[in-house]
Design a protein around this motif. Structure first.
Motif, PDB file in Angstrom:
ATOM      1  N   ILE A 292       0.933  -1.196  -0.070  1.00 31.32           N
ATOM      2  CA  ILE A 292      -0.021  -0.028   0.003  1.00 31.32           C
ATOM      3  C   ILE A 292       0.770   1.162  -0.132  1.00 31.32           C
ATOM      4  CG2 ILE A 292      -1.805   1.171   1.152  1.00 31.32           C
ATOM      5  CD1 ILE A 292      -2.343  -1.809   2.601  1.00 31.32           C
ATOM      6  N   ILE A 293       0.435   2.049  -0.929  1.00 32.03           N
ATOM      7  CA  ILE A 293       1.231   3.449  -0.982  1.00 32.03           C
ATOM      8  C   ILE A 293       0.237   4.625  -0.425  1.00 32.03           C
ATOM      9  CG2 ILE A 293       2.683   5.073  -2.157  1.00 32.03           C
ATOM     10  CD1 ILE A 293       3.575   2.787  -3.905  1.00 32.03           C
ATOM     11  N   ALA A 294       0.225   5.179   0.588  1.00 34.12           N
ATOM     12  CA  ALA A 294      -0.449   6.173   0.905  1.00 34.12           C
ATOM     13  C   ALA A 294      -0.074   7.584   0.156  1.00 34.12           C
ATOM     14  CB  ALA A 294      -0.375   6.563   2.580  1.00 34.12           C
ATOM     15  N   LEU A 295      -0.833   8.067  -0.358  1.00 34.65           N
ATOM     16  CA  LEU A 295      -0.707   9.581  -1.246  1.00 34.65           C
ATOM     17  C   LEU A 295      -0.908  10.624  -0.465  1.00 34.65           C
ATOM     18  CD1 LEU A 295      -2.436   8.234  -4.550  1.00 34.65           C
ATOM     19  CD2 LEU A 295       0.228   8.091  -4.047  1.00 34.65           C
ATOM     20  N   GLY A 296       0.221  11.074   0.615  1.00 27.17           N
ATOM     21  CA  GLY A 296       0.155  12.286   1.158  1.00 27.17           C
ATOM     22  C   GLY A 296       0.160  13.483   0.485  1.00 27.17           C
ATOM     23  N   ILE A 297      -0.237  14.584   0.673  1.00 26.66           N
ATOM     24  CA  ILE A 297      -0.422  15.714   0.147  1.00 26.66           C
ATOM     25  C   ILE A 297       0.310  16.911   0.987  1.00 26.66           C
ATOM     26  CG2 ILE A 297      -1.211  17.690  -1.540  1.00 26.66           C
ATOM     27  CD1 ILE A 297      -3.448  15.729  -2.275  1.00 26.66           C
ATOM     28  N   HIS A 298       1.309  17.449   1.094  1.00 29.25           N
ATOM     29  CA  HIS A 298       1.664  18.682   1.738  1.00 29.25           C
ATOM     30  C   HIS A 298       1.052  19.888   1.259  1.00 29.25           C
ATOM     31  CE1 HIS A 298       4.169  20.767   4.905  1.00 29.25           C
ATOM     32  NE2 HIS A 298       4.772  21.491   3.871  1.00 29.25           N
ATOM     33  N   ILE A 299       0.384  20.467   2.092  1.00 30.63           N
ATOM     34  CA  ILE A 299      -0.271  21.708   1.702  1.00 30.63           C
ATOM     35  C   ILE A 299       0.316  23.041   2.187  1.00 30.63           C
ATOM     36  CG2 ILE A 299      -2.668  22.911   1.254  1.00 30.63           C
ATOM     37  CD1 ILE A 299      -2.480  20.647  -0.323  1.00 30.63           C
ATOM     38  N   VAL A 300       0.533  24.068   1.312  1.00 32.75           N
ATOM     39  CA  VAL A 300       0.925  25.337   1.844  1.00 32.75           C
ATOM     40  C   VAL A 300      -0.163  26.430   1.484  1.00 32.75           C
ATOM     41  CG1 VAL A 300       2.426  27.162   1.729  1.00 32.75           C
ATOM     42  CG2 VAL A 300       3.338  24.817   1.542  1.00 32.75           C
TER      43      VAL A 300
END
Length: 200
Positions: A95-103
């Motif tokens: 499983i690859i979790a698709l995180g998004i670092h938001i600014v």
């Protein structure tokens, strides 16, 4: 070296599948596949990609984290559906979790940061295909759960674009019918265009 025509045929041959078994990419191969995600268009060089890999003995522990998130965010779901999700997260090869670092207050709109993350996920799916693996991109309302996000190193306003289930496709690939491109494209010639897909 493959020529342009075979490269295009290769891209057109990719299809999502959740019929996945071992082996999965490891080591340098996995890093190269994920590096393809970082080659996606990225306006402002925001670099929003945050990939967390879950595999082996840790899948069951992570499935329990997902189940708790489902109980908090989607408690109305039938028990059978909760059990199905638990089973999928505990048994998929990787499983690859698709995180998004938001600014949020940055010079680049949040939607463009999200699109860069989505483009990265598609690059990873294509890279998996190129290396002989398969995958499918899944989401769910539980993906907004704060405790789940924190387990994946994400603090709001960071978010999840979902998960990739990854492995080696099992059996023959399904030759599924694809939409006709003529319904999804138009040639602009100075007047408003219309799309066949909009009137189906």
């Amino acid at each position: 070296m493959i020529n342009h025509q075979s490269s295009l045929e290769f891209l057109l041959s990719r299809a999502s599948t959740d019929q996945l078994v071992d082996p999965v990419p490891q080591g340098k191969q996995l890093r190269a596949i994920l590096s393809a995600g970082l080659r996606a268009p990225d306006h402002g060089k925001m670099r929003p990609w945050r990939y967390t890999v879950i595999q082996g003995e840790y899948r069951e522990a992570f499935a329990k984290v997902v189940l708790k998130a489902i109980e908090r965010e989607e408690s109305h779901l039938p028990e059978a559906k909760k059990e199905k999700r638990y089973h999928r997260f505990s048994t998929m090869p990787m499983i690859i979790a698709l995180g998004i670092h938001i600014v949020p207050e940055g010079k680049i709109p949040v939607v463009e940061q999200e699109m860069a993350a989505a483009a990265g996920a598609m690059n990873v799916l294509n890279a998996l295909h190129a290396e002989g693996f398969g995958g499918i991109w899944v989401t769910g309302a539980f993906s907004t759960d704060t405790e789940l996000l924190e387990m994946l190193g994400l603090k709001k306003p960071d978010c999840l674009a979902g998960f990739l289930f990854v492995g080696t496709p099992e059996g023959s690939k399904e030759d599924r019918k694809r939409p006709d491109i003529e319904k999804y494209m138009a040639l602009w010639e100075g007047k408003p265009v219309s799309f066949g897909a909009n009137v189906d």
